[in-house]
Design an enzyme around this catalytic site. Structure first.
Site, PDB file in Angstrom:
ATOM      1  CB  SER A   9      -0.905   0.043   1.236  1.00 47.25           C
ATOM      2  OG  SER A   9      -1.858  -0.965   1.148  1.00 47.25           O
ATOM      3  CB  THR A  53      -2.157   4.924   4.138  1.00 49.11           C
ATOM      4  OG1 THR A  53      -2.687   4.878   2.836  1.00 49.11           O
ATOM      5  CG2 THR A  53      -1.430   6.238   4.346  1.00 49.11           C
ATOM      6  CB  THR A  64      -0.839   6.140   0.664  1.00 53.22           C
ATOM      7  OG1 THR A  64      -1.663   5.019   0.333  1.00 53.22           O
ATOM      8  CG2 THR A  64      -1.445   7.385   0.044  1.00 53.22           C
ATOM      9  NE  ARG A  84      -8.730   7.934  -3.976  1.00 51.89           N
ATOM     10  CZ  ARG A  84      -8.126   7.488  -2.880  1.00 51.89           C
ATOM     11  NH1 ARG A  84      -6.825   7.321  -2.870  1.00 51.89           N
ATOM     12  NH2 ARG A  84      -8.820   7.206  -1.804  1.00 51.89           N
ATOM     13  CB  VAL A  85      -5.413  13.315  -4.978  1.00 52.74           C
ATOM     14  CG1 VAL A  85      -4.663  13.656  -3.699  1.00 52.74           C
ATOM     15  CG2 VAL A  85      -4.517  13.556  -6.195  1.00 52.74           C
ATOM     16  N   GLY A  86      -6.153  10.849  -2.763  1.00 53.70           N
ATOM     17  CA  GLY A  86      -6.915  10.462  -1.572  1.00 53.70           C
ATOM     18  C   GLY A  86      -6.767  11.453  -0.424  1.00 53.70           C
ATOM     19  CG  ASP A  87      -7.319   9.759   3.442  1.00 55.76           C
ATOM     20  OD1 ASP A  87      -6.820   9.042   2.553  1.00 55.76           O
ATOM     21  OD2 ASP A  87      -7.415   9.378   4.620  1.00 55.76           O
ATOM     22  CB  THR A 106      -4.785   4.177   7.863  1.00 58.46           C
ATOM     23  OG1 THR A 106      -4.659   3.203   6.826  1.00 58.46           O
ATOM     24  CG2 THR A 106      -5.246   3.472   9.126  1.00 58.46           C
ATOM     25  N   GLY A 107      -7.310   4.313   5.808  1.00 58.28           N
ATOM     26  CA  GLY A 107      -8.591   3.719   5.437  1.00 58.28           C
ATOM     27  C   GLY A 107      -9.172   4.332   4.177  1.00 58.28           C
ATOM     28  N   GLY A 156     -10.113   6.715   2.116  1.00 55.98           N
ATOM     29  CA  GLY A 156      -9.858   8.149   2.100  1.00 55.98           C
ATOM     30  C   GLY A 156     -10.947   8.965   1.455  1.00 55.98           C
TER      31      GLY A 156
HETATM   32  C1  SD4 Z   1      -6.340   6.554   0.508  1.00 54.27           C
HETATM   33  N1  SD4 Z   1      -6.323   6.556   2.889  1.00 54.27           N
HETATM   34  O1  SD4 Z   1      -5.683   6.859  -0.468  1.00 54.27           O
HETATM   35  C2  SD4 Z   1      -5.618   6.093   1.727  1.00 54.27           C
HETATM   36  C3  SD4 Z   1      -5.486   4.638   1.679  1.00 54.27           C
HETATM   37  C4  SD4 Z   1      -5.201   4.080   3.004  1.00 54.27           C
HETATM   38  O2  SD4 Z   1      -4.813   2.591   4.505  1.00 54.27           O
HETATM   39  O3  SD4 Z   1      -5.196   4.650   4.029  1.00 54.27           O
HETATM   40  N2  SD4 Z   1      -4.967   2.961   3.197  1.00 54.27           N
HETATM   41  O4  SD4 Z   1      -7.571   6.561   0.529  1.00 54.27           O
END
Ligand code: SD4
Length: 358
Positions: free
Chosen positions: A68, A223, A241, A251-254, A274-275, A277
């Protein structure tokens, strides 16, 4: 003589209390413990909280923690790996973040360069890559043959699952998809025409089926989010991540979003998330939890409240938050996934793991 001994003892005690402890925590355990250990080593050798975050997260980028973090995994819909990262200085709220980085592998250091060498906060895509070149990074694609073989297997499974919604063809086929006509306004999101059929969406803004993408594999949501406190008492946090597996290209995450991926305030504490996003960034859980700690909640209470706030709206989302305060109390909370974080400090016996009850 007796008095002399007494005074010596008092001076020694005063020296102990004025010396702050080095502390590191990161969102995961297992293979992520190397990152915790490296960050702690950096601090113990006199490095700053920011150095700890950078060195720790970089270990995970190099070791490709749980697939990840770092290069060579989690292809997007165009078969590329792209990276997101951020670093935050809790002394002065300076932040550097990068998103959608495809041509470089060391995203956390690039984020630090954004923080140090620009007065801006978040650079993404081609512009961020031009900046990387300008500051002397050597190009090294984040996409590898492994990225492409994960992508090929997904394509062979008709590009399922994916993150599209309200596009009927996307539930069974690969693109390109056509939406005709486009929704005439944002308000029309609960009912619009797709290929001449009126599509009604129940629960405007609620995601359909995202859970299966996140809950299926532990590796899909690992992440690294790290918080460090150095011997001066300065706090920093960072994330790195390769984002969501099979994310839509662009796409850009959190993780690179301040207050979503992590947040640090040297006077209060720090949190990292984490999770999923795409859901989590709407709630800025790291910022929210730091704010709760500022108003007196413990790190565990603040983490639980931040997770509860999301779960109230999205009960099946997968994610977790970890927090530490300036007294080095730490804790975490998670939803819909088993979760344990790792930490190390001057008073811990090496890297320790804490399992968080769901
Ligand atoms: C995301 N939050 O890009 C990240 C992925 C992640 O644990 O946290 N994985 O959404």
């Amino acid at each position: 003589m007796l008095i002399k001994i007494g005074i010596t003892a008092i001076v020694a005690f005063a020296a102990v209390v004025s010396c702050k402890e080095n502390f590191v925590m990161n969102t995961w355990s297992g293979v992520f413990e190397d990152a915790t250990a490296e960050a702690y080593r950096t601090l113990a050798n006199g490095g700053s909280a920011l150095d700890g975050v950078e060195n720790g997260c970089r270990i995970c980028e190099t070791e490709q923690c749980d697939t990840s973090v770092g290069y060579g995994n989690h292809p997007d819909t165009r078969s590329h790996t792209s990276l997101d990262a951020m670093i935050m200085d809790g002394d002065n709220f300076d932040v550097g973040s990068v998103g959608f980085i495809r041509k470089y592998r060391n995203a956390i250091t690039l984020a630090r360069y954004v923080m140090v060498y620009t007065s801006q906060t978040l650079l993404v895509g081609e512009g961020a890559e031009e900046f990387a070149q300008m500051v002397g990074f050597s190009e090294d694609s984040a996409t590898t043959s492994n990225t492409v073989s994960v992508y090929d297997a997904w394509r062979d499974a008709n590009c399922q699952p994916n993150f599209y919604e309200n596009i009927p063809a996307a539930t069974s086929q690969c693109g390109p998809y056509h939406i005709d006509p486009l929704p005439s306004s944002a308000v029309a999101k609960d009912s619009w025409q797709v290929n001449s059929t009126t599509v009604r969406v129940s629960g405007v803004g609620l995601r359909g089926g995202n859970e299966k993408l996140w809950a299926a594999n532990r590796e899909d949501h690992d992440t690294i989010g790290m918080i460090t406190i150095d011997s001066n008492g300065s706090l920093a946090c960072g994330t790195s991540t390769n984002g969501a597996n099979h994310k839509i290209a662009g796409r850009v995450g959190d993780s690179p979003i301040t207050g979503a991926g992590c947040y640090a305030d040297t006077t209060v504490g720090g949190c990292a998330a984490t999770g999923d996003g795409d859901v989590m960034m709407r709630f800025l859980p790291a910022f929210y939890a730091v704010t709760l700690m500022e108003s007196g909640q413990s790190p565990t209470q603040a983490s639980q409240a931040a997770i509860r706030r999301i779960a109230k709206v999205f009960p099946t989302f997968s994610g977790a938050v970890v927090c530490v305060n300036t007294d080095l109390f730490h804790g975490g909370a998670s939803n819909n996934m088993s979760f344990s974080y790792s930490y190390a400090s001057d008073s811990s016996d090496g890297v320790q793991v804490v399992t968080v009850a769901e």
